[in-house]
Design a protein around this motif. Structure first.
Motif, mmCIF file in Angstrom:
data_model
loop_
_atom_site.group_PDB
_atom_site.id
_atom_site.type_symbol
_atom_site.label_atom_id
_atom_site.label_comp_id
_atom_site.label_asym_id
_atom_site.label_seq_id
_atom_site.Cartn_x
_atom_site.Cartn_y
_atom_site.Cartn_z
ATOM 1 N N SER A 279 -6.288 -28.888 16.137
ATOM 2 C CA SER A 279 -6.655 -29.463 14.837
ATOM 3 C C SER A 279 -8.108 -29.177 14.461
ATOM 4 O O SER A 279 -8.567 -29.566 13.384
ATOM 5 N N ALA A 280 -8.832 -28.493 15.336
ATOM 6 C CA ALA A 280 -10.253 -28.219 15.078
ATOM 7 C C ALA A 280 -10.427 -27.303 13.870
ATOM 8 O O ALA A 280 -9.659 -26.366 13.658
ATOM 9 N N THR A 281 -11.440 -27.569 13.090
ATOM 10 C CA THR A 281 -11.766 -26.724 11.930
ATOM 11 C C THR A 281 -13.140 -26.085 12.073
ATOM 12 O O THR A 281 -13.614 -25.418 11.159
ATOM 13 N N VAL A 282 -13.786 -26.318 13.241
ATOM 14 C CA VAL A 282 -15.134 -25.803 13.484
ATOM 15 C C VAL A 282 -15.130 -24.967 14.760
ATOM 16 O O VAL A 282 -14.511 -25.338 15.765
ATOM 17 N N PHE A 283 -15.835 -23.831 14.717
ATOM 18 C CA PHE A 283 -15.984 -22.955 15.871
ATOM 19 C C PHE A 283 -17.432 -22.995 16.327
ATOM 20 O O PHE A 283 -18.347 -22.868 15.516
ATOM 21 N N SER A 284 -17.641 -23.179 17.656
ATOM 22 C CA SER A 284 -19.001 -23.227 18.177
ATOM 23 C C SER A 284 -19.055 -22.512 19.525
ATOM 24 O O SER A 284 -18.048 -21.988 20.017
ATOM 25 N N MET A 285 -20.224 -22.546 20.144
ATOM 26 C CA MET A 285 -20.403 -21.881 21.438
ATOM 27 C C MET A 285 -19.542 -22.496 22.530
ATOM 28 O O MET A 285 -19.298 -21.876 23.567
ATOM 29 N N HIS A 286 -19.080 -23.732 22.346
ATOM 30 C CA HIS A 286 -18.247 -24.387 23.359
ATOM 31 C C HIS A 286 -16.754 -24.121 23.168
ATOM 32 O O HIS A 286 -15.962 -24.392 24.085
ATOM 33 N N SER A 287 -16.348 -23.611 22.025
ATOM 34 C CA SER A 287 -14.922 -23.512 21.703
ATOM 35 C C SER A 287 -14.146 -22.692 22.711
ATOM 36 O O SER A 287 -13.094 -23.110 23.208
ATOM 37 N N VAL A 288 -14.643 -21.501 23.030
ATOM 38 C CA VAL A 288 -13.915 -20.611 23.940
ATOM 39 C C VAL A 288 -13.866 -21.202 25.345
ATOM 40 O O VAL A 288 -12.822 -21.169 26.008
ATOM 41 N N ASN A 289 -14.978 -21.759 25.817
ATOM 42 C CA ASN A 289 -14.980 -22.351 27.158
ATOM 43 C C ASN A 289 -14.006 -23.523 27.265
ATOM 44 O O ASN A 289 -13.381 -23.735 28.314
ATOM 45 N N ARG A 290 -13.884 -24.289 26.201
ATOM 46 C CA ARG A 290 -12.958 -25.424 26.233
ATOM 47 C C ARG A 290 -11.514 -24.960 26.352
ATOM 48 O O ARG A 290 -10.725 -25.543 27.111
#
Length: 346
Positions: A279-290
């Motif tokens: 459901s996330a609508t934001v991409f950040s530096m943590h997104s891929v690691n999560r």
């Protein structure tokens, strides 16, 4: 601080940033991380506590696609009907999202034309050279004017009967892989063979393909670069994990898998994580690691169910073990997280 806690922190910290990890699952993940620490990690890592995750300084909108709504409906059907009859449709929609992120309008039109003709697309990533790009056997050679694609791919989904294909290859002097879209007429020039027994009640066959073909610049999928690949993984991986958790619950209803109360707690926790990320609508530096950490947790839960004798028949055990390798093995997930996080210490 124990080594187990330090090693596990690479994965657990990512999951905890979304929702507190149940104590029993935390122990399972920490033990897995210790088991998967490689020689360079053991020798070179300072084994000191990781710094808390910092708030990302840059946040970007995460693209939304109509395909995700259809995929989410399919995942709900997996809970009631199993994975075998839905797997190919789900994977095809994953591929459609990747094309939307990486292909030009002309390339998308070409793909749509093939799909309307009933020609299936294939994504070829796994290389016999192993996880290191530098050791890959599949390589794009030559200049923009005259390029040759040397293909050597293994364990591709239905890769023994290619329609059109997205082939991930190395290229000299480039630190990142390139993806080349091969049209059906070039795929016929590759030697294609099935490998191993089928999975999912005979509905999923893997194959190998080899050969060399001449390609042109307009076959390169280069829109968006590495950032598009990371966005793709952020959209797709949590949905894939959720489908696997639904598959396990379906197997439990059929009496194929025995789940303890703790196992069910772990599954529901992962489903919750997947829902939050989907459901996330934001991409950040943590997104891929999560999403890497989520796939790691899924792998280790499936492995634990199989190794502890809770999965009854050999075919089902083999299916679940195969899914611990697809879309990121535990070692690969840990390695990717570790590579980016190892310098952040207290």
């Amino acid at each position: 601080m124990e080594l187990q806690t330090i090693a596990g922190g690479f994965v657990v910290s990512q999951l905890s940033s979304l929702s507190p990890v149940p104590a029993s699952l935390k122990t399972l993940l920490e033990r897995a991380c210790v088991r998967l620490f490689d020689a360079s990690m053991i020798i070179e890592d300072p084994l000191t506590k990781l710094a808390p995750l910092r708030e990302p300084s840059v946040k970007q909108p995460l693209e939304q696609f109509e395909q995700t709504f259809v995929i989410d409906q399919i995942i709900d059907q997996v809970r009631d009907h199993g994975l075998a009859d839905h797997f190919h449709e789900m994977i095809g929609l994953f591929g459609s999202i990747m094309m939307s992120l990486t292909a030009t309008e002309t390339q998308l039109a070409q793909v749509n034309d093939w799909v309307e003709q009933g020609i299936f697309g294939h994504f070829l990533m796994t290389d016999p050279g192993g996880p290191s790009l530098q050791s890959w056997k599949t390589e794009l050679q030559g200049s923009d004017e005259e390029m040759q694609l040397v293909v050597n791919k293994v364990h591709g989904i239905e890769a023994h009967k290619l329609g059109f294909a997205m082939v991930v290859a190395k290229q000299a002097a480039r630190p990142f892989p390139m993806t080349i879209m091969l049209p059906p007429e070039l795929c016929t020039e590759l030697k294609q063979t099935p490998v191993g027994e089928s999975f999912l009640d005979g509905k999923l066959q893997l194959g190998n393909c080899r050969g060399s073909v001449t390609v042109s610049k307009d076959m390169l999928l280069s829109k968006g670069g590495l950032g598009s690949v990371n966005r793709f993984l952020t959209l797709v991986r949590p949905r894939f994990v959720k489908s696997l958790m639904h598959f396990v619950l379906w197997l439990k209803d059929r009496g194929e898998v025995e789940l303890s109360i703790t196992d069910q707690e772990h599954i529901e926790y992962l489903i919750c994580l997947c829902n939050e990320q989907a459901s996330a609508t934001v991409f950040s530096m943590h997104s891929v690691n999560r999403v890497l950490a989520t796939k790691f947790a899924s792998n280790e839960l499936l492995l634990d169910l199989v190794s502890s004798g809770k999965v009854k028949n050999t075919a089902c055990q083999r299916d679940l073990l195969a899914f611990t390798k697809m879309e990121g093995s535990s070692y690969r997930c840990l390695f990717e997280i570790y590579s980016k996080a190892k310098g952040h210490r207290v």
